[in-house]
Design a protein around this motif. Structure first.
Motif, PDB file in Angstrom:
ATOM      1  N   LEU A 139       0.849  -1.194   0.000  1.00 59.19           N
ATOM      2  CA  LEU A 139       0.000   0.000   0.000  1.00 59.19           C
ATOM      3  C   LEU A 139       0.882   1.240   0.000  1.00 59.19           C
ATOM      4  N   ALA A 140       0.401   2.299  -0.654  1.00 58.01           N
ATOM      5  CA  ALA A 140       1.152   3.559  -0.685  1.00 58.01           C
ATOM      6  C   ALA A 140       0.184   4.716  -0.907  1.00 58.01           C
ATOM      7  N   ALA A 141       0.709   5.938  -0.790  1.00 58.22           N
ATOM      8  CA  ALA A 141      -0.143   7.129  -0.829  1.00 58.22           C
ATOM      9  C   ALA A 141      -0.663   7.451  -2.222  1.00 58.22           C
ATOM     10  N   SER A 142       0.016   7.004  -3.281  1.00 52.18           N
ATOM     11  CA  SER A 142      -0.420   7.286  -4.647  1.00 52.18           C
ATOM     12  C   SER A 142      -0.344   6.012  -5.476  1.00 52.18           C
ATOM     13  N   ALA A 143      -1.056   6.019  -6.592  1.00 49.64           N
ATOM     14  CA  ALA A 143      -1.078   4.843  -7.467  1.00 49.64           C
ATOM     15  C   ALA A 143       0.306   4.562  -8.048  1.00 49.64           C
ATOM     16  N   ASP A 144       1.035   5.606  -8.432  1.00 50.31           N
ATOM     17  CA  ASP A 144       2.367   5.410  -9.016  1.00 50.31           C
ATOM     18  C   ASP A 144       3.334   4.833  -7.991  1.00 50.31           C
ATOM     19  N   LEU A 145       3.295   5.376  -6.784  1.00 49.01           N
ATOM     20  CA  LEU A 145       4.187   4.894  -5.745  1.00 49.01           C
ATOM     21  C   LEU A 145       3.819   3.460  -5.341  1.00 49.01           C
ATOM     22  N   GLU A 146       2.522   3.180  -5.316  1.00 54.41           N
ATOM     23  CA  GLU A 146       2.088   1.824  -4.970  1.00 54.41           C
ATOM     24  C   GLU A 146       2.549   0.825  -6.027  1.00 54.41           C
ATOM     25  N   ALA A 190      -3.150 -18.687   0.319  1.00 55.56           N
ATOM     26  CA  ALA A 190      -2.620 -17.968   1.486  1.00 55.56           C
ATOM     27  C   ALA A 190      -3.624 -18.041   2.623  1.00 55.56           C
ATOM     28  N   ARG A 191      -3.134 -18.211   3.846  1.00 59.68           N
ATOM     29  CA  ARG A 191      -4.001 -18.373   5.001  1.00 59.68           C
ATOM     30  C   ARG A 191      -4.110 -17.109   5.848  1.00 59.68           C
ATOM     31  N   ARG A 192      -3.375 -16.086   5.469  1.00 63.55           N
ATOM     32  CA  ARG A 192      -3.464 -14.795   6.158  1.00 63.55           C
ATOM     33  C   ARG A 192      -3.007 -13.728   5.172  1.00 63.55           C
ATOM     34  N   ALA A 193      -3.114 -12.477   5.537  1.00 61.22           N
ATOM     35  CA  ALA A 193      -2.688 -11.383   4.662  1.00 61.22           C
ATOM     36  C   ALA A 193      -1.810 -10.415   5.452  1.00 61.22           C
ATOM     37  N   ILE A 194      -0.954  -9.726   4.727  1.00 63.01           N
ATOM     38  CA  ILE A 194      -0.069  -8.729   5.329  1.00 63.01           C
ATOM     39  C   ILE A 194      -0.293  -7.394   4.639  1.00 63.01           C
ATOM     40  N   LEU A 195      -0.669  -6.391   5.409  1.00 63.04           N
ATOM     41  CA  LEU A 195      -0.791  -5.033   4.887  1.00 63.04           C
ATOM     42  C   LEU A 195       0.544  -4.325   5.114  1.00 63.04           C
ATOM     43  N   ALA A 196       1.222  -3.980   4.020  1.00 63.47           N
ATOM     44  CA  ALA A 196       2.534  -3.326   4.107  1.00 63.47           C
ATOM     45  C   ALA A 196       2.410  -1.927   3.523  1.00 63.47           C
ATOM     46  N   GLU A 197       2.175  -0.951   4.396  1.00 62.51           N
ATOM     47  CA  GLU A 197       1.929   0.424   3.946  1.00 62.51           C
ATOM     48  C   GLU A 197       3.229   1.228   3.950  1.00 62.51           C
ATOM     49  N   LEU A 198       3.627   1.682   2.761  1.00 63.04           N
ATOM     50  CA  LEU A 198       4.858   2.459   2.604  1.00 63.04           C
ATOM     51  C   LEU A 198       4.600   3.907   2.997  1.00 63.04           C
ATOM     52  N   ILE A 199       5.448   4.434   3.878  1.00 64.51           N
ATOM     53  CA  ILE A 199       5.311   5.825   4.313  1.00 64.51           C
ATOM     54  C   ILE A 199       6.680   6.509   4.251  1.00 64.51           C
ATOM     55  N   GLY A 200       6.687   7.822   4.211  1.00 66.19           N
ATOM     56  CA  GLY A 200       7.944   8.563   4.151  1.00 66.19           C
ATOM     57  C   GLY A 200       8.250   9.031   2.745  1.00 66.19           C
ATOM     58  N   ARG A 201       9.546   9.148   2.439  1.00 63.84           N
ATOM     59  CA  ARG A 201       9.970   9.613   1.121  1.00 63.84           C
ATOM     60  C   ARG A 201      11.315   8.979   0.785  1.00 63.84           C
ATOM     61  N   GLU A 202      11.768   9.217  -0.444  1.00 62.91           N
ATOM     62  CA  GLU A 202      13.023   8.646  -0.925  1.00 62.91           C
ATOM     63  C   GLU A 202      14.157   8.924   0.055  1.00 62.91           C
TER      64      GLU A 202
END
Length: 340
Positions: A139-146, A190-202
């Motif tokens: 997951l990320a803040a924008s479609a391009d970054l995601e 898959a028996r579970r899911a992981i939400l990996a949300e990217l935050i911050g900047r380069e």
């Protein structure tokens, strides 16, 4: 009944072979970069193989043990001789060789029995059983970054202690629950899911990580800052592996004998339940004492307390309940949630 018993035996063999394959994944360290020069190409290649064995052995020990346990043991020094003894095979992923120089990327497979014996001798606890397969949701803040974050994740990481397959769908959010995630998770086994949300900047990327199961959403934590997306992936994998080790490593204690009824609606579901028990680091001596078309009676031993066992099995899509007349009952939590 005879056909059911034969099918059950085949399912047992499948569960054992699947668990063995998981173990091989854990004990395989890929992508070891080498670059060695020597008077001859043969010598350079031998040096490269030795270098890969040593680097891989150190990565493997770090992978299956906790930092504080290594420190408590006074460290786990690994030299070339020990690395050679622990390794079983070296495979070439890429290579360029000539004029006394060998450069490439190697994969080293280690011998589980040798590694376990070494750690047992040092009295260092470890876990070499994988967590249940997860659906990784970048997951990320924008479609391009995601999209860039998704690409950095890669399609899968089967060799991690917390293996995953990456989601192919969009539209998920940090609030997505198991009901929303389970159709894709189920299709990928898959028996579970992981939400990996990217935050911050380069240059200072961080990742907020949560695990989603039928029981709800558990916040694992946030990674340390990473300079690149590739480093952020490594930090995410490291955080998940650390979480799995802390949940799975048990320091001593007696094994408790248990008996349970397993309820299922198909042979495939029965095989899934068996596989979940076979892969649990808390369970041993698993046996089937009776089997029928829609249920079975099993016995096993487990480490830790019942709540810890219940939590571990739920991560694998298995619900453990206590019913007044039947006692412990195991059934598919995934099927109960509407996933095939």
């Amino acid at each position: 009944m005879i056909r059911m018993l034969l099918a059950s035996m085949l399912a047992a063999l499948f569960a054992i072979s699947s668990a063995a394959a998981d173990t091989q994944d854990v004990y395989t360290i890929p992508n070891l970069e080498v670059d060695e020069t020597a008077p001859t190409l043969i010598q350079a290649r031998e040096q490269a193989m030795a270098s890969a064995r040593l680097a891989g052995a150190r990565k493997l020990i770090d992978k299956i043990t906790l930092y504080e346990d290594r420190i408590a043991a006074g460290g786990i020094p690994i030299d070339g001789e020990l690395a050679n003894r622990l390794s079983a095979a070296v495979d070439v992923q890429e290579e360029t060789a000539g004029a006394g120089r060998y450069k490439g990327i190697l994969r080293v497979v280690y011998n589980p029995r040798m590694v376990r014996a070494h750690l047992d001798g040092l009295k260092v606890p470890y876990v070499d059983t994988q967590a249940p397969l997860s659906l990784m949701v970048p997951l990320a803040a924008s479609a391009d970054l995601e999209e860039a974050w998704h690409e950095a994740m890669g399609p899968a990481d089967p060799g991690a202690l917390a293996p995953y397959v990456t989601s192919n769908l969009t539209g998920y959010t940090s609030y997505s629950d198991w009901y929303a995630l389970s159709p894709e998770a189920g299709s990928l086994r898959a028996r579970r899911a992981i939400l990996a949300e990217l935050i911050g900047r380069e240059g200072t990327w961080r990742v907020s990580v949560s695990i989603v199961t039928t029981a709800g959403t558990e916040v694992v934590g946030t990674t340390a800052p990473a300079s690149t997306l590739e480093d952020a992936v490594a930090a995410t994998v490291g955080l998940l592996e650390e979480n799995w080790k802390r949940a799975s490593i048990i320091r001593g204690g007696d094994r408790t004998q248990a008996k349970a009824t397993v309820r299922y609606t198909s042979l495939a579901e029965w095989n899934t339940l068996r596989g979940a028990l076979a892969r649990s680091p808390l369970v041993s001596d698993f046996r089937t004492t009776a089997v029928a078309r829609d249920g079975a009676v099993v016995t096993f031993a487990y480490l830790g307390d019942p709540q810890r066992l219940q939590n571990d099995l739920l991560q694998r899509g298995v619900a453990l309940g206590d019913e007044p007349r039947a006692g412990w009952v195991l059934r598919s939590a995934v099927s109960a949630a509407g996933v095939p």
